[in-house]
Structure formats: C-alpha cells, structure tokens
Design a protein around this motif. Structure first.
Motif, PDB file in Angstrom:
ATOM      1  N   PHE A   1      10.979  16.940   3.512  1.00  0.00           N
ATOM      2  CA  PHE A   1      10.176  16.582   4.688  1.00  0.00           C
ATOM      3  C   PHE A   1      10.556  17.504   5.838  1.00  0.00           C
TER       4      PHE A   1
ATOM      5  N   ARG B   1       8.775  -1.054   5.609  1.00  0.00           N
ATOM      6  CA  ARG B   1       9.924  -1.252   6.490  1.00  0.00           C
ATOM      7  C   ARG B   1       9.476  -1.097   7.931  1.00  0.00           C
TER       8      ARG B   1
ATOM      9  N   ARG C   1      11.331   3.265  -7.729  1.00  0.00           N
ATOM     10  CA  ARG C   1      12.610   3.286  -6.998  1.00  0.00           C
ATOM     11  C   ARG C   1      13.758   3.643  -7.941  1.00  0.00           C
TER      12      ARG C   1
ATOM     13  N   ILE D   1       6.501   9.137  -5.370  1.00  0.00           N
ATOM     14  CA  ILE D   1       7.478   9.038  -6.454  1.00  0.00           C
ATOM     15  C   ILE D   1       8.646   8.139  -6.052  1.00  0.00           C
ATOM     16  N   MET D   2       8.973   8.166  -4.752  1.00  0.00           N
ATOM     17  CA  MET D   2      10.069   7.299  -4.290  1.00  0.00           C
ATOM     18  C   MET D   2       9.661   5.823  -4.272  1.00  0.00           C
ATOM     19  N   GLY D   3       8.343   5.577  -4.433  1.00  0.00           N
ATOM     20  CA  GLY D   3       7.873   4.196  -4.391  1.00  0.00           C
ATOM     21  C   GLY D   3       7.424   3.788  -3.000  1.00  0.00           C
TER      22      GLY D   3
ATOM     23  N   ARG E   1      18.683  14.369  -2.641  1.00  0.00           N
ATOM     24  CA  ARG E   1      17.749  13.288  -2.259  1.00  0.00           C
ATOM     25  C   ARG E   1      17.313  12.494  -3.489  1.00  0.00           C
TER      26      ARG E   1
ATOM     27  N   TYR F   1      16.645   9.414   3.759  1.00  0.00           N
ATOM     28  CA  TYR F   1      15.337   8.763   3.808  1.00  0.00           C
ATOM     29  C   TYR F   1      15.131   7.681   2.737  1.00  0.00           C
ATOM     30  N   PRO F   2      15.350   7.998   1.433  1.00  0.00           N
ATOM     31  CA  PRO F   2      15.133   6.923   0.430  1.00  0.00           C
ATOM     32  C   PRO F   2      16.079   5.738   0.634  1.00  0.00           C
TER      33      PRO F   2
ATOM     34  N   GLU G   1      17.158   4.678   3.565  1.00  0.00           N
ATOM     35  CA  GLU G   1      16.633   3.910   4.700  1.00  0.00           C
ATOM     36  C   GLU G   1      15.421   3.081   4.292  1.00  0.00           C
ATOM     37  N   MET G   2      14.645   3.615   3.342  1.00  0.00           N
ATOM     38  CA  MET G   2      13.457   2.883   2.902  1.00  0.00           C
ATOM     39  C   MET G   2      13.816   1.700   2.006  1.00  0.00           C
ATOM     40  N   PHE G   3      14.809   1.888   1.151  1.00  0.00           N
ATOM     41  CA  PHE G   3      15.001   0.881   0.094  1.00  0.00           C
ATOM     42  C   PHE G   3      16.385   0.237   0.004  1.00  0.00           C
ATOM     43  N   SER G   4      17.380   0.806   0.692  1.00  0.00           N
ATOM     44  CA  SER G   4      18.688   0.158   0.527  1.00  0.00           C
ATOM     45  C   SER G   4      18.948  -0.789   1.692  1.00  0.00           C
ATOM     46  N   LYS G   5      19.833  -1.747   1.460  1.00  0.00           N
ATOM     47  CA  LYS G   5      20.129  -2.724   2.517  1.00  0.00           C
ATOM     48  C   LYS G   5      21.423  -2.347   3.238  1.00  0.00           C
TER      49      LYS G   5
ATOM     50  N   GLN H   1       4.827  16.888  -0.382  1.00  0.00           N
ATOM     51  CA  GLN H   1       5.650  15.905   0.331  1.00  0.00           C
ATOM     52  C   GLN H   1       5.092  14.493   0.150  1.00  0.00           C
TER      53      GLN H   1
ATOM     54  N   MET I   1      12.257  16.409   9.196  1.00  0.00           N
ATOM     55  CA  MET I   1      13.606  15.817   9.172  1.00  0.00           C
ATOM     56  C   MET I   1      14.652  16.882   8.889  1.00  0.00           C
TER      57      MET I   1
ATOM     58  N   MET J   1      24.901   4.388   4.693  1.00  0.00           N
ATOM     59  CA  MET J   1      23.830   5.299   4.224  1.00  0.00           C
ATOM     60  C   MET J   1      24.232   6.745   4.470  1.00  0.00           C
TER      61      MET J   1
ATOM     62  N   LYS K   1      11.261  -1.081  10.481  1.00  0.00           N
ATOM     63  CA  LYS K   1      12.191  -0.177  11.178  1.00  0.00           C
ATOM     64  C   LYS K   1      11.658   1.260  11.146  1.00  0.00           C
ATOM     65  N   MET K   2      11.144   1.659   9.976  1.00  0.00           N
ATOM     66  CA  MET K   2      10.619   3.014   9.840  1.00  0.00           C
ATOM     67  C   MET K   2       9.323   3.178  10.635  1.00  0.00           C
TER      68      MET K   2
END
Lengths: 252, 246
Positions: A90, B23, A78, B122-124, A151, A101-102, A104-108, B116, A93, A114, B25-26
């Motif tokens: 992607f 997540r 991260r 890579i993003m984890g 990104r 996207y990152p 949405e995956m990892f931030s609060k 992709q 999208m 965002m 949500k995703m």
C-alpha cells in the motif's frame, strides 16, 4: 493441504482450465509452472477465489471454496497470505504500517504487540530497521518483496500464495527470496503455492511441481524427477536454454 | 458495456460499500484523511471560482437589466438567487466532479491495477467498503459546508464589484441580496449538494474500482467517471428541482 479436483474454467467460451486436479501439500513449496498463457495464473487465482470456477472442487483442508458464501470466504482468507508479482504494497503506508495492516484489521492485540509482531516479521525477512519508516516507493524491488513476505506471514497464515515472486529481481536476490519462501514454509508448516516460470526457482525449491500446458495438468513431480521426464512439452519449456540443456545432459 | 450492466454492477458495488465497516477504528482513521483531501483541499478552488463568478454575475446582471422600471436592488437579488439556486450547488458540483471525481477514480484505479485491491481481498478485507465508504462519507459530509462557503464567497465577490467599480453601489447590492430572501432555497441547494456529492464520489469510485489494464485505462476510468457523474448531476438536478420547486 489444498486439493484441487477436476477444475474447469472458461472465459467467454475460451476453455482455459481443463479438468485440472492436483494436491498441494503442507510444509512444501508447491510450484505451478507453465508457459505464458498456459493457464497457471488462472489456476492460482481460481484456487484463491479471485476467479469463480465453472466446475470442480477446491478444498482447503476439506473446506470446499466454491461452496462457501462470501462471508465464509473472507474468514478463510484470513488464513491466507499472498505475495504478488508487483508486491502490491500500500503506497499510502510506510513499510512498518504495511506489515501492521493485517494485524490492525484482524488481530485483537494492542498497538505495542502489533508493532512487535510486525518488527519480528520484518526482522525475519532480513530487512534493516532503518527502512521501516520509508514508503514502499523509497525501497528497492527486492526489499519490497521482503516487506510483502513479512506482510503475508504477519497473521501466521496456513496457506501462502506467491505469484511470480522473482519477477523483476536479479538472480542473486531471486535466490534469496526463494530460500526465504522455502524456509518460512518449512518453519511454519505452511501450504505454499508458487506460480513461476523461473527455472532457477524450480531447480532451487521445487519440492512439488505441477506443469500446466494448454490448460491441462501435463506433469507432476519434484525438482529431481524433472531431469528424467519424457514429456516433450515439459522438456521444451524447462530446458529451453543452452545452459539448462547442458544441466539436463549432465544430470541424465 | 451497456448502461444496464453498468447500473447493475454499480448497485452490487454499493451493496458492498454501504455496510458497517469491518473495523470502525480503521474507518475513523481514514475518514479525517479523506475530509482533508476531498474537502479542505477543495477550498482554494471553491474560493477562486465563487468569488469570480459572483463578481461576473453581478456585472452581467446589471448590464442586462438596465431598465428604469426595474428597482435598483434587482441586481443583488438576481445574483443571490442564482448563486443559491444553481451556481453554488449544481455548477460547483460539476466543477468538483472534475477535481474530486478524477482524484478518486485514479487513486482507486491505480490501486486496482497494482493489485493493491486484490491484496486487500486476499487478506479477507471488504476492499470496497474499506476504500470507498470513507470517501463517500467524507465528501457527503463536507459538501454542504463547501456549498454554504461558496454562497458566502460568491456574494462577497458581487460586493467587491460595488466597492471597486461604479457598476452598482454597495448599498443597492446589499439591499438586493437581503430583499425577499427565501430560506427554503438554501435547503433546496443543500439537498441537491448532498445528492451530487454522493453521485460524484460513488460513480468515480465505481469506475476506479473496476479499472483494468494499465495506466491508460486508469486515465479512461477517470474520464468516464467525470463525464458520467456530470450527466447524472444534470439529470438529478432536473429531478430534484421538479420535486422541490415545482
């Protein structure tokens, strides 16, 4: 800072990386250069953890990647941004969604924050607002690279990896992308590692250059040192064209 | 690559897939998209195939059981039981293995060769879980509805034979499809369909996820996905039938 110590990697008995050691510094554009098949992509993929190394250490500010469990590697990643050769956006999208996207995956943060951050990143890479809602296939290669950079920096990474960032781009766009990567590296004090065999990039932003030849680190220096090196393999690789031979002659 | 290596890699992949999403949500954003793509978009082919097979089965059963000793309702009965026991679960799934299997394998395979999936890693992100779980969940959720729909449409196809031809009367057909109905057959069919849906989506995802090379290799991955999931469907069909009907 990323430190690579005595890294070895083989594939089915083919020894690709042989005892490679190097230091990649913060706030600098570190470049890995070498001919096709020299092992530079394997080195980069090993540093990121996409390849498991046979022996050696890969330390991210003291954290040794090969010792980490998958869960910890995911957490470390991260802090990593990556620009792929083909951009790797992607395609399901839009441009804006790719950058969000990152987050949405990892931030609060909430959705508005965002989107603000994504728009800030896209603005930072000079992408016009009218392209934000387009699909990646609807924009040019250069624009795709910009979106990929946006990104990659969306989560404010500490480490940025760029695999052949200029492949498929015209010289002018390549220069813009190189400068963009350099500016972002300096501005956010990121440890940037660029895998390239584009000599224009090397001469433009090569602050710390590592030359890999047949799986061995054959040379390390910067873009100014490269003119005064007495290494035949390096000279054959860097100054292969007539133009660069003349540049070397003028400089030395 | 040998079968044991494939089985091992498949098991390891499923260990990464079948965990709670990073997540929710995703996940819930992907899930309805997959429902639409894998379920709703399969409805036209399910309708077309079921109605024709229902009709053809009725005609063939009638032609092959022209015996005054057999009751007139037997054509409807045989058509119903064949649809319930085999066509609407197994044969339909074999057809959907082609449509859905190639769709999943080529989509994930293309994501693999265009890096992709590497970008997600890579993003984890747990890319296997993020990409594959919504597909498996959506297809397993949709499959029982498709099977029940196929049964109904197939029976309707047989009814149309009665209406538009003189092969069988509608009264005989309707009596046949209601005669000696065993509800357990529907349960048996639904259980099979759930297992087959999991096989189709997970095997296709496996071949797509481990695709490497170029466009040609994505094509190969799709073919392998369809062939191997079809073989597994036949094998599990035998196994479940033995367990539930024997």
């Amino acid at each position: 800072m990323i430190e690579v110590k005595n890294v070895n990697k083989s594939f089915d008995g083919n020894h690709v990386l042989k005892n490679v050691s190097a230091i990649f510094e913060d706030g600098k554009t570190n470049m890995i250069i070498g001919a096709s098949g020299s092992g530079k992509t394997v080195l980069m993929k090993s540093i990121i953890g996409l390849h498991r190394i046979d022996s050696g250490k890969i330390e991210y500010d003291g954290r040794n990647l090969p010792d980490m469990r998958m869960k910890d590697i995911r957490i470390l990643r991260r802090e990593v941004g990556m620009l792929f050769q083909g951009s790797a956006l992607f395609d399901s999208m839009t441009v804006l969604e790719n950058v969000m996207y990152p987050l949405e995956m990892f931030s609060k943060a909430d959705k508005t924050e965002m989107e603000e951050r994504a728009r800030y990143c896209l603005k930072h890479v000079d992408l016009k607002e009218k392209s934000y809602n387009l699909a990646p296939s609807e924009i040019s290669g250069g624009m795709q690279k910009r979106v990929a950079i946006a990104r990659a920096i969306a989560l404010q990474p500490k480490y940025l990896f760029c695999d052949e960032p200029n492949s498929g781009l015209d010289p002018k766009t390549s220069l813009i992308i190189d400068r963009l990567i350099h500016d972002i590296t300096v501005e956010f004090n990121i440890t940037t590692i660029i895998n390239s065999h584009d000599m224009n990039s090397v001469m433009e932003i090569g602050e710390n250059i590592i030359f890999i030849n047949k799986g061995i680190k054959a040379w390390q220096g910067n873009k100014n040192d490269i003119f005064h090196v007495d290494n035949k393999d390096l000279n054959d690789f860097v100054f292969a064209s007539e133009l660069y031979k003349k540049v070397k002659h003028t400089n030395s | 690559m040998n079968i044991f290596e494939d089985a091992g890699r498949y098991t390891l992949l499923m260990r990464r897939v079948l965990v709670f999403p990073d997540r929710w949500k995703m996940f819930f954003r992907q899930f309805p998209k997959e429902l639409e793509k894998l379920g709703l978009q399969s409805l036209p082919i399910v309708i077309i195939i079921s109605i024709f097979i229902g009709a053809i089965m009725t005609i063939q059963t009638k032609l092959n059981t022209e015996n005054p000793l057999l009751p007139t309702y037997s054509t409807g009965l045989v058509t119903r039981d064949t649809l319930l026991l085999e066509f609407s679960s197994t044969i339909l799934c074999l057809i959907l293995a082609g449509k859905i299997g190639s769709n999943i394998a080529s989509e994930i395979g293309t994501m693999r060769i265009t890096e992709q999936i590497d970008a997600l890693e890579i993003m984890g992100v747990n890319s296997a879980n993020y990409l594959i779980l919504p597909k498996i969940a959506a297809f397993v959720f949709t499959m029982p509805f498709l099977v029940i729909f196929s049964m109904a449409v197939g029976l309707f196809g047989g009814y149309l034979v009665g209406v538009f031809s003189d092969v069988i009367t509608t009264a005989d057909y309707l009596l046949g499809i209601q005669y000696a109905f065993i509800p357990y057959y529907v349960l048996y069919s639904l259980v099979k369909s759930l297992v087959f849906a999991f096989i189709i989506s997970s095997v296709a995802a496996y071949y797509g996820y481990y695709a490497s090379g170029g466009a040609l290799d994505v094509g190969k991955a799709s073919t392998n996905a369809v062939v191997n999931s079809s073989i597994l469907i036949l094998f599990f069909n035998l196994l479940i039938t033995n367990l539930m009907l024997n």
